[in-house]
Design an enzyme around this catalytic site. Structure first.
Site, PDB file in Angstrom:
ATOM      1  N   CYS A 169      14.323  -3.670  -2.262  1.00  0.00           N
ATOM      2  CA  CYS A 169      15.694  -3.494  -1.783  1.00  0.00           C
ATOM      3  C   CYS A 169      16.170  -4.712  -0.988  1.00  0.00           C
ATOM      4  O   CYS A 169      15.388  -5.403  -0.343  1.00  0.00           O
ATOM      5  CB  CYS A 169      15.774  -2.286  -0.870  1.00  0.00           C
ATOM      6  SG  CYS A 169      15.214  -0.779  -1.656  1.00  0.00           S
ATOM      7  N   ARG A 216      14.462 -10.317  -5.958  1.00  0.00           N
ATOM      8  CA  ARG A 216      13.492  -9.437  -5.307  1.00  0.00           C
ATOM      9  C   ARG A 216      13.208  -8.200  -6.143  1.00  0.00           C
ATOM     10  O   ARG A 216      12.231  -7.503  -5.884  1.00  0.00           O
ATOM     11  CB  ARG A 216      14.015  -9.007  -3.932  1.00  0.00           C
ATOM     12  CG  ARG A 216      14.189 -10.159  -2.967  1.00  0.00           C
ATOM     13  CD  ARG A 216      14.878  -9.702  -1.713  1.00  0.00           C
ATOM     14  NE  ARG A 216      14.091  -8.719  -1.008  1.00  0.00           N
ATOM     15  CZ  ARG A 216      13.239  -8.988  -0.035  1.00  0.00           C
ATOM     16  NH1 ARG A 216      13.067 -10.225   0.340  1.00  0.00           N
ATOM     17  NH2 ARG A 216      12.549  -8.042   0.562  1.00  0.00           N
ATOM     18  N   TRP A 262      15.820  -0.566  -4.947  1.00  0.00           N
ATOM     19  CA  TRP A 262      14.646  -0.405  -5.832  1.00  0.00           C
ATOM     20  C   TRP A 262      14.155   0.995  -5.520  1.00  0.00           C
ATOM     21  O   TRP A 262      13.666   1.262  -4.426  1.00  0.00           O
ATOM     22  CB  TRP A 262      13.608  -1.468  -5.490  1.00  0.00           C
ATOM     23  CG  TRP A 262      12.484  -1.585  -6.462  1.00  0.00           C
ATOM     24  CD1 TRP A 262      12.428  -2.356  -7.585  1.00  0.00           C
ATOM     25  CD2 TRP A 262      11.205  -0.934  -6.373  1.00  0.00           C
ATOM     26  NE1 TRP A 262      11.215  -2.219  -8.198  1.00  0.00           N
ATOM     27  CE2 TRP A 262      10.449  -1.353  -7.492  1.00  0.00           C
ATOM     28  CE3 TRP A 262      10.632  -0.027  -5.478  1.00  0.00           C
ATOM     29  CZ2 TRP A 262       9.144  -0.908  -7.730  1.00  0.00           C
ATOM     30  CZ3 TRP A 262       9.339   0.414  -5.719  1.00  0.00           C
ATOM     31  CH2 TRP A 262       8.616  -0.029  -6.831  1.00  0.00           C
ATOM     32  N   ASN A 278      16.627  -0.444   3.883  1.00  0.00           N
ATOM     33  CA  ASN A 278      15.385  -0.840   3.198  1.00  0.00           C
ATOM     34  C   ASN A 278      14.243  -0.133   3.914  1.00  0.00           C
ATOM     35  O   ASN A 278      14.262  -0.040   5.145  1.00  0.00           O
ATOM     36  CB  ASN A 278      15.144  -2.347   3.315  1.00  0.00           C
ATOM     37  CG  ASN A 278      16.136  -3.156   2.508  1.00  0.00           C
ATOM     38  OD1 ASN A 278      16.961  -2.601   1.797  1.00  0.00           O
ATOM     39  ND2 ASN A 278      16.052  -4.467   2.626  1.00  0.00           N
ATOM     40  N   GLY A 279      13.229   0.289   3.169  1.00  0.00           N
ATOM     41  CA  GLY A 279      12.085   0.953   3.794  1.00  0.00           C
ATOM     42  C   GLY A 279      12.051   2.415   3.421  1.00  0.00           C
ATOM     43  O   GLY A 279      12.743   2.854   2.493  1.00  0.00           O
ATOM     44  N   GLU A 299      -5.902 -14.437 -12.915  1.00  0.00           N
ATOM     45  CA  GLU A 299      -4.524 -14.849 -12.677  1.00  0.00           C
ATOM     46  C   GLU A 299      -3.807 -15.162 -13.999  1.00  0.00           C
ATOM     47  O   GLU A 299      -2.635 -14.813 -14.177  1.00  0.00           O
ATOM     48  CB  GLU A 299      -4.518 -16.068 -11.722  1.00  0.00           C
ATOM     49  CG  GLU A 299      -3.169 -16.676 -11.410  1.00  0.00           C
ATOM     50  CD  GLU A 299      -2.166 -15.730 -10.758  1.00  0.00           C
ATOM     51  OE1 GLU A 299      -2.524 -14.597 -10.394  1.00  0.00           O
ATOM     52  OE2 GLU A 299      -0.994 -16.124 -10.648  1.00  0.00           O
ATOM     53  N   LYS A 327      -0.464 -13.264 -15.238  1.00  0.00           N
ATOM     54  CA  LYS A 327       0.789 -13.965 -15.575  1.00  0.00           C
ATOM     55  C   LYS A 327       1.293 -13.500 -16.930  1.00  0.00           C
ATOM     56  O   LYS A 327       2.472 -13.225 -17.100  1.00  0.00           O
ATOM     57  CB  LYS A 327       0.575 -15.492 -15.626  1.00  0.00           C
ATOM     58  CG  LYS A 327       0.424 -16.199 -14.313  1.00  0.00           C
ATOM     59  CD  LYS A 327       1.680 -16.302 -13.494  1.00  0.00           C
ATOM     60  CE  LYS A 327       1.889 -15.170 -12.558  1.00  0.00           C
ATOM     61  NZ  LYS A 327       1.233 -15.003 -11.347  1.00  0.00           N
ATOM     62  N   GLU A 361       2.522  -9.687 -16.842  1.00  0.00           N
ATOM     63  CA  GLU A 361       3.683  -9.315 -16.026  1.00  0.00           C
ATOM     64  C   GLU A 361       5.011  -9.827 -16.583  1.00  0.00           C
ATOM     65  O   GLU A 361       6.036  -9.184 -16.400  1.00  0.00           O
ATOM     66  CB  GLU A 361       3.511  -9.698 -14.550  1.00  0.00           C
ATOM     67  CG  GLU A 361       3.481 -11.165 -14.232  1.00  0.00           C
ATOM     68  CD  GLU A 361       3.208 -11.444 -12.748  1.00  0.00           C
ATOM     69  OE1 GLU A 361       3.415 -10.568 -11.902  1.00  0.00           O
ATOM     70  OE2 GLU A 361       2.774 -12.566 -12.452  1.00  0.00           O
ATOM     71  N   HIS A 373     -20.916  -6.550 -21.232  1.00  0.00           N
ATOM     72  CA  HIS A 373     -21.188  -5.205 -20.709  1.00  0.00           C
ATOM     73  C   HIS A 373     -20.082  -4.225 -21.058  1.00  0.00           C
ATOM     74  O   HIS A 373     -19.911  -3.217 -20.369  1.00  0.00           O
ATOM     75  CB  HIS A 373     -21.396  -5.266 -19.193  1.00  0.00           C
ATOM     76  CG  HIS A 373     -22.550  -6.124 -18.803  1.00  0.00           C
ATOM     77  ND1 HIS A 373     -23.850  -5.800 -19.113  1.00  0.00           N
ATOM     78  CD2 HIS A 373     -22.608  -7.323 -18.172  1.00  0.00           C
ATOM     79  CE1 HIS A 373     -24.663  -6.746 -18.672  1.00  0.00           C
ATOM     80  NE2 HIS A 373     -23.916  -7.691 -18.100  1.00  0.00           N
ATOM     81  N   LYS A 387       9.718  -8.814  -6.400  1.00  0.00           N
ATOM     82  CA  LYS A 387       9.131 -10.028  -5.832  1.00  0.00           C
ATOM     83  C   LYS A 387       8.401  -9.718  -4.538  1.00  0.00           C
ATOM     84  O   LYS A 387       7.365 -10.281  -4.243  1.00  0.00           O
ATOM     85  CB  LYS A 387      10.252 -11.047  -5.580  1.00  0.00           C
ATOM     86  CG  LYS A 387       9.789 -12.372  -5.005  1.00  0.00           C
ATOM     87  CD  LYS A 387       8.974 -13.128  -6.014  1.00  0.00           C
ATOM     88  CE  LYS A 387       8.401 -14.425  -5.477  1.00  0.00           C
ATOM     89  NZ  LYS A 387       7.235 -14.860  -6.288  1.00  0.00           N
TER      90      LYS A 387
END
Ligand code: G6P
Length: 607
Positions: free
Chosen positions: A2, A27, A73, A99-100, A480, A484, A487, A503, A602
């Site tokens: 948010c 964001r 969000w 926000n929150g 990583e 990438k 996502e 394994h 973000k």
């Protein structure tokens, strides 16, 4: 996640609010809205979807000079028009953006319903708007203060009231909030990028502080109404850093910025010639840190991957036992913090809720709490005892790239600093720091391989499952690289320690599966080439990231991207670059929204 923007001044508020919202888009959000205050009324427009949708619903001639706006969000309630912020009370006297998460919203909602309040939305934020209306005593600031005393949870809020046009009251607990100070105007925002186009002078609110802004000025107080004198600070970012500047996507811009960003990160900190490192941010705790018995690195997502590289670096170079924990696991598992434990939180945004909470938990249990953070003045940076900023500039693309590199550089500086203070010889330090000093130029040469990376993406982009394998320092890079790809291109990818393949995951290998090996020359090169053979013999399509001049690998792999040679501990800084580029091109080829991938944010400010 948010985002909040609020404007009080002499200009038309709407364009400033919309521009601010657009700056916050990166964001991540799923709906947006605006409340304008004028003529004894609050006019609210909100809609699900992108800001461009909201723009179509707005009256662009509305010349109110006060307003608040929000990108949401969804946490409580579906991402639809009704649940979008701003929220109002029944009489539409107040509008609130938040926000929150208000944790006791159910109890408050029941209480308010028992008082006859009817709710329109499923959100926790509406509870706050209704509560403010219920306790209203004719003074907005006082009323917000009173209402917040009843609230448990986290918030960054901005509130307007139709009876007090020209006033915004904002408050913060656990969610960032700052006030930009312009000429005859104030902009309240959750992120500096929303105000940079207007001013670089800001005041950061601390938890449990409130601010009232109006044409009469700015007044900061605590929730207990004790006046607080705030320091006006200068945002160190510039406007062009948060703009595309001719690049197609922020992610590509940020990948290409990595050489310069790392130079910035190292500037004034390493002296390769003399083998010395100056880390001003941790100077005050240097003694305690050097004597550390154990270091715990914590973070989320890409920052956690940087932490994994950090674990290898700290154990290898500083010889201090080190472990890495997901912040979300660390905080809830009753961790043991003995004397001499140092916890280092790694975070680009400095606002990730889990990382912040892990840090607070560690502090409470007596650990020395350090930060490796990019955003200056962020919540994590303010919570630590000491820390080192990345100084890689703002990162706008949701997929973290230059922040990862900056985190690895800072961790390698910390490891060398500690190593040098504990046991590392002068020649060894000189060798390491000279190699670090060469990394930015070497990154420039890796970036020249963009076409080769694009070709790999083109050749394999239609495969739905990829593996990324590496050993030692390249194991976190494999994780990583896979992150990438998944996502931003939505291709399923898994990163593994190469030896673990046998394994279980080896069962997945078919003659169509791309398997990316990070196979640079180093202590485990021979082992990795054996793993490559195992994949080849099962028909896997091997793509290798290898050291320049390695001819053998070209015989084993279908495609090879070469990176220059460097010391093994620093190799992740070079090998991650082609993986970022491959992911970027794969996402573009699949028509994905590279900078704003679906469902991702973000800065994840909720647990
Ligand atoms: C989100 C972002 C990731 C990032 C992670 C941690 O999931 O999408 O790119 O790595 O949060 O963020 P931080 O700001 O703490 O580094």
């Amino acid at each position: 996640m948010c985002g909040i923007v609020g404007y009080v001044g002499t200009k038309q508020a709407l364009p400033i609010l919309i521009e601010g919202l657009k700056r916050l888009e990166y964001r991540g959000y799923d709906s947006a809205g605006v409340a304008l205050v004028a003529d004894d009324a609050i006019r609210i427009t909100k809609s699900a979807g992108r800001i461009s949708v909201l723009e179509q619903c707005l009256d662009h001639d509305d010349n109110a000079i006060t307003g608040i706006a929000h990108t949401r969000w969804a946490t409580h309630g579906a991402p639809n028009d009704i649940n979008a912020h701003p929220h109002t009370d029944q009489s539409e006297r107040f509008a609130v953006v938040h926000n929150g998460i208000i944790e006791n919203y159910r109890a408050l909602r029941t209480y308010l319903q028992n008082q006859g309040v009817e709710f329109k939305t499923d959100t926790d934020t509406e509870v706050l708007a209704q509560l403010i209306a219920l306790v209203y005593d004719g003074n907005l600031e006082e009323t917000v203060r009173k209402a917040l005393h009843e609230v448990r949870g986290t918030y960054g809020i901005a509130v307007v009231c139709k009876d007090e046009p020209g006033v915004i009251v904002a408050a913060k607990r656990g969610s960032p909030l700052l006030v930009g100070i312009g000429e005859d105007e104030y902009i309240v925002a959750s992120d500096a990028s929303a105000i940079l186009a207007h001013t670089s002078q800001v005041v950061y609110l601390e938890d449990d502080e409130m601010v009232r802004v109006s044409q009469d000025g700015l007044r900061t107080t605590t929730l207990e109404d004790i006046p607080v004198t705030k320091r006006i600070q200068e945002i160190e970012w510039t406007l062009d850093q948060i703009e595309l500047g001719g690049h197609e996507h922020f992610m590509l811009k940020e990948i290409y910025e990595q050489d310069a960003a790392l130079q910035n990160c190292m500037r004034g900190r390493i002296d390769a010639e003399n083998g010395t490192i100056h880390l001003g941010g941790i100077a005050d705790v240097a003694r305690e840190l050097t004597r550390a018995k154990r270091i715990i690195l914590t973070g989320c997502g890409t920052a956690w991957h940087a932490g994994l590289v950090g674990e290898y670096l700290i154990e290898d170079l500083a010889r201090i036992p080190c472990e890495v924990e997901y912040a979300s696991e660390f905080r809830y598992r009753n961790p043991i913090i003995e004397d001499g434990t140092v916890v280092i939180a790694i975070s680009q945004s400095g606002e990730t809720a889990d990382t912040l909470a892990a840090l607070e938990e560690a502090k409470q249990r007596g650990a020395l709490a350090l930060g490796v953070v990019n955003v200056v003045g962020s919540s994590i940076a303010r919570t630590t005892d000491a820390g080192i900023y990345l100084h890689v500039g703002p990162e706008i693309g949701v997929a973290s790239t230059k922040a990862f590199s900056g985190q690895v550089v800072v961790l390698s500086m910390i490891a060398s600093y500690l190593g040098r203070r504990r046991h590392m010889s002068q020649p060894a330090a000189e060798q390491l720091l000279s190699a670090l000093d060469r990394i930015p130029a070497q990154i420039t040469s890796v970036l020249e391989q963009n076409d080769a990376c694009k070709k790999v993406a083109q050749d394999y982009v239609d495969r739905e499952n990829w593996l990324y394998l590496g050993r030692g320092y390249q194991y976190p890079v494999a994780l990583e690289g896979a992150l990438k790809l998944k996502e931003i291109s939505y291709i399923h990818a898994e990163g593994l320690a190469a030896a673990e393949m046998k394994h279980g995951p080896i069962a997945l290998i078919t003659d169509d599966m791309p398997v990316v090996f990070i196979a640079t020359q180093g202590s485990q090169y021979d082992k990795v080439t054996s793993n490559i053979e195992e994949v080849r013999s099962r028909g896997g399509r091997v793509i290798a990231i290898a050291t320049e001049g390695d001819r053998q690998i070209a015989e084993l792999a279908e495609a090879v991207i070469y990176v220059p040679d460097t010391l093994e501990p620093l190799q992740p800084l070079l090998t991650v670059i082609p993986l970022q580029l491959i992911a970027y091109h794969a996402a573009v080829l699949r028509g994905c929204n590279v900078d704003k991938p679906r469902n991702l944010a973000k800065s994840v400010t909720v647990e």
